[in-house]
Design a protein around this motif. Structure first.
Motif, PDB file in Angstrom:
ATOM      1  N   ILE A 220      41.803  -2.309 -17.917  1.00 30.64           N
ATOM      2  CA  ILE A 220      43.147  -2.115 -17.351  1.00 30.64           C
ATOM      3  C   ILE A 220      43.297  -2.894 -16.054  1.00 30.64           C
ATOM      4  O   ILE A 220      44.294  -3.594 -15.836  1.00 30.64           O
ATOM      5  N   GLN A 221      42.302  -2.798 -15.201  1.00 35.65           N
ATOM      6  CA  GLN A 221      42.401  -3.423 -13.879  1.00 35.65           C
ATOM      7  C   GLN A 221      42.549  -4.935 -13.962  1.00 35.65           C
ATOM      8  O   GLN A 221      43.369  -5.537 -13.257  1.00 35.65           O
ATOM      9  N   GLN A 222      41.801  -5.567 -14.847  1.00 32.14           N
ATOM     10  CA  GLN A 222      41.791  -7.021 -14.897  1.00 32.14           C
ATOM     11  C   GLN A 222      42.969  -7.628 -15.664  1.00 32.14           C
ATOM     12  O   GLN A 222      43.167  -8.838 -15.619  1.00 32.14           O
ATOM     13  N   THR A 223      43.715  -6.800 -16.389  1.00 32.11           N
ATOM     14  CA  THR A 223      44.938  -7.301 -17.031  1.00 32.11           C
ATOM     15  C   THR A 223      46.189  -6.776 -16.343  1.00 32.11           C
ATOM     16  O   THR A 223      47.303  -7.084 -16.760  1.00 32.11           O
ATOM     17  N   LEU A 224      45.999  -6.002 -15.275  1.00 36.00           N
ATOM     18  CA  LEU A 224      47.134  -5.398 -14.579  1.00 36.00           C
ATOM     19  C   LEU A 224      48.069  -6.457 -13.998  1.00 36.00           C
ATOM     20  O   LEU A 224      49.296  -6.352 -14.093  1.00 36.00           O
ATOM     21  N   GLY A 225      47.484  -7.496 -13.401  1.00 40.22           N
ATOM     22  CA  GLY A 225      48.310  -8.556 -12.822  1.00 40.22           C
ATOM     23  C   GLY A 225      49.146  -9.273 -13.875  1.00 40.22           C
ATOM     24  O   GLY A 225      50.320  -9.588 -13.653  1.00 40.22           O
ATOM     25  N   PHE A 226      48.543  -9.497 -15.046  1.00 44.44           N
ATOM     26  CA  PHE A 226      49.289 -10.140 -16.128  1.00 44.44           C
ATOM     27  C   PHE A 226      50.453  -9.260 -16.590  1.00 44.44           C
ATOM     28  O   PHE A 226      51.569  -9.735 -16.814  1.00 44.44           O
TER      29      PHE A 226
ATOM     30  N   ALA B 279      41.215 -10.917 -24.109  1.00 48.00           N
ATOM     31  CA  ALA B 279      41.453 -11.501 -25.432  1.00 48.00           C
ATOM     32  C   ALA B 279      42.572 -10.771 -26.159  1.00 48.00           C
ATOM     33  O   ALA B 279      43.444 -11.394 -26.778  1.00 48.00           O
ATOM     34  N   LEU B 280      42.576  -9.426 -26.066  1.00 50.40           N
ATOM     35  CA  LEU B 280      43.636  -8.648 -26.696  1.00 50.40           C
ATOM     36  C   LEU B 280      44.998  -8.942 -26.069  1.00 50.40           C
ATOM     37  O   LEU B 280      46.013  -8.997 -26.763  1.00 50.40           O
ATOM     38  N   TYR B 281      44.994  -9.146 -24.744  1.00 53.54           N
ATOM     39  CA  TYR B 281      46.270  -9.404 -24.069  1.00 53.54           C
ATOM     40  C   TYR B 281      46.893 -10.715 -24.543  1.00 53.54           C
ATOM     41  O   TYR B 281      48.106 -10.813 -24.695  1.00 53.54           O
TER      42      TYR B 281
END
Length: 383
Positions: free
Chosen positions: A218-224, A349-351
């Protein structure tokens, strides 16, 4: 607290910074993931080394490595912003610099945790680990706030600040922390080489790794998610990401100074309650369309972390002998890093394929760990 500030600043700005220099989402998250794997492999060795050499010199090594490594990592992105490094060359150099930093900075956490265990009675171990966690949480609160303010001077400004802060912490440890007497150090031949499969620690390790697979995803895709859903600029994304992380860290801090200091529950109970809170938070984040809803989800994640991590550290510390404290602390310190190895890559990858699936993967991981704990064999003495 210094390392907490620095790490939260990296997490807040790396997504927009990576996009500014032309990196793809999976490349950005893989920098965190691969360097986290290096961190996780190095932490147990530093923990055992602190058993032999004492906690103070190992802490100083870790903080000095954090300082130099952050400056190197920042310089790489400065060259990227100027167009001197581009494409795959930029990605590989950034990855190598972050991995080199991780090898050395991984010395700090296990030596600090072992120092806390050395100076704490067994009956106070959970409270003490919560206090140590409180310092890190305070750093995670201050980091995004400082990052948002400094981002107005450019996306690299927070990283320079983090390097200076780590250098100041190294100086403080050097001047003020007492040296471990030679009589209290463990001889080389007597240092226990604890393993991740040690039956006394296995459940804590599985829980911690799973917890951070979900949280880091969650944290590493939050910005995206913020940039894409709300249509933000790079600097605005860094500021909003920092604000969301500050909400999470704020609730972690609140739980650690209240619940963890006043309730005398067993570590296993705290862990189960924490996982329930994190599962709820992931479900909320999966469907957010405005910052207010996101903040509610981040609050649940922060609450869960505040309950779980001190309990995991205390349970692991209580499970081993005094001569094994450094080794146990090193293994537990490696768990978040190992979680950050799998979480960002899988979520990144999922994002790229389907953004909505990224937080749902985290919810699935939290649920799987919780079910494993509930239906596992008879609880240990620490549960």
């Amino acid at each position: 607290m210094a390392t907490g500030i620095g790490q939260s600043q990296v997490f807040a700005i790396l997504a927009p910074l990576g996009r500014e220099v032309g990196m793809q989402e999976l490349q950005i998250t893989s920098i965190i993931a691969i360097s986290a794997l290096v961190f996780g492999l190095a932490s147990p060795r530093w923990g055992r080394f602190s058993d032999r050499r004492g906690r103070k010199p190992v802490m100083i090594i870790g903080l000095a490595g954090y300082t130099v490594g952050t400056l190197l990592f920042t310089t790489v992105f400065l060259l990227g912003l100027k167009g001197i490094l581009t494409g795959m060359t930029l990605y590989l150099v950034a990855l190598l610099s972050r991995c080199a930093q991780s090898v050395i900075m991984s010395a700090t956490n296990p030596s600090a945790t072992a120092f806390a265990a050395d100076h704490t009675a067994r009956s106070e171990r959970t409270r003490t680990m919560a206090k140590l966690g409180t310092a890190n949480s305070l750093g995670m609160i201050l980091g995004p706030a400082v990052s948002g303010a400094l981002a107005t001077f450019g996306l690299l400004a927070p990283l320079y600040f983090a390097a200076c802060l780590a250098a100041g912490a190294a100086l403080l440890v050097w001047r003020r922390l007492p040296v471990t007497p030679a009589s209290e150090r463990t001889p080389r031949d007597n240092v226990q080489r604890l393993r991740f499969t040690d039956p006394r620690l296995r459940r804590y390790i599985i829980t911690a790794v799973g917890l951070f697979i979900g949280f880091s995803g969650i944290q590493q895709t939050l910005g995206f998610q913020l940039q894409d859903k709300l249509g933000l600029s790079g600097i605005a994304t860094a500021q909003m990401t920092g604000a969301a992380l500050m909400v999470s860290a704020g609730f972690t801090f609140l739980i650690q100074i209240t619940v963890m200091q006043r309730l005398k529950l067993q570590p296993g109970t705290f862990i189960r309650l924490g996982l329930l809170s994190m599962l709820t938070g992931a479900a909320v984040i999966a469907g957010f369309q405005d910052f207010q809803t996101l903040a509610m989800g981040m609050a649940c994640l922060g609450t869960g972390l505040g309950l779980c991590m001190p309990a995991i550290s205390a349970g692991a510390s209580l499970a081993v002998s005094p001569e094994e404290q450094g080794g146990a602390a090193g293994l537990i310190a490696a768990c978040p890093a190992l979680g950050f190895t799998l979480g960002p890559i899988s979520s990144g990858a999922l994002y790229q394929w389907q953004p909505a699936l990224s937080p749902l993967l985290s919810a699935l991981v939290f649920f799987a760990v919780l079910v494993t704990l509930v239906f596992s064999s008879a609880p240990s003495a620490q549960d």
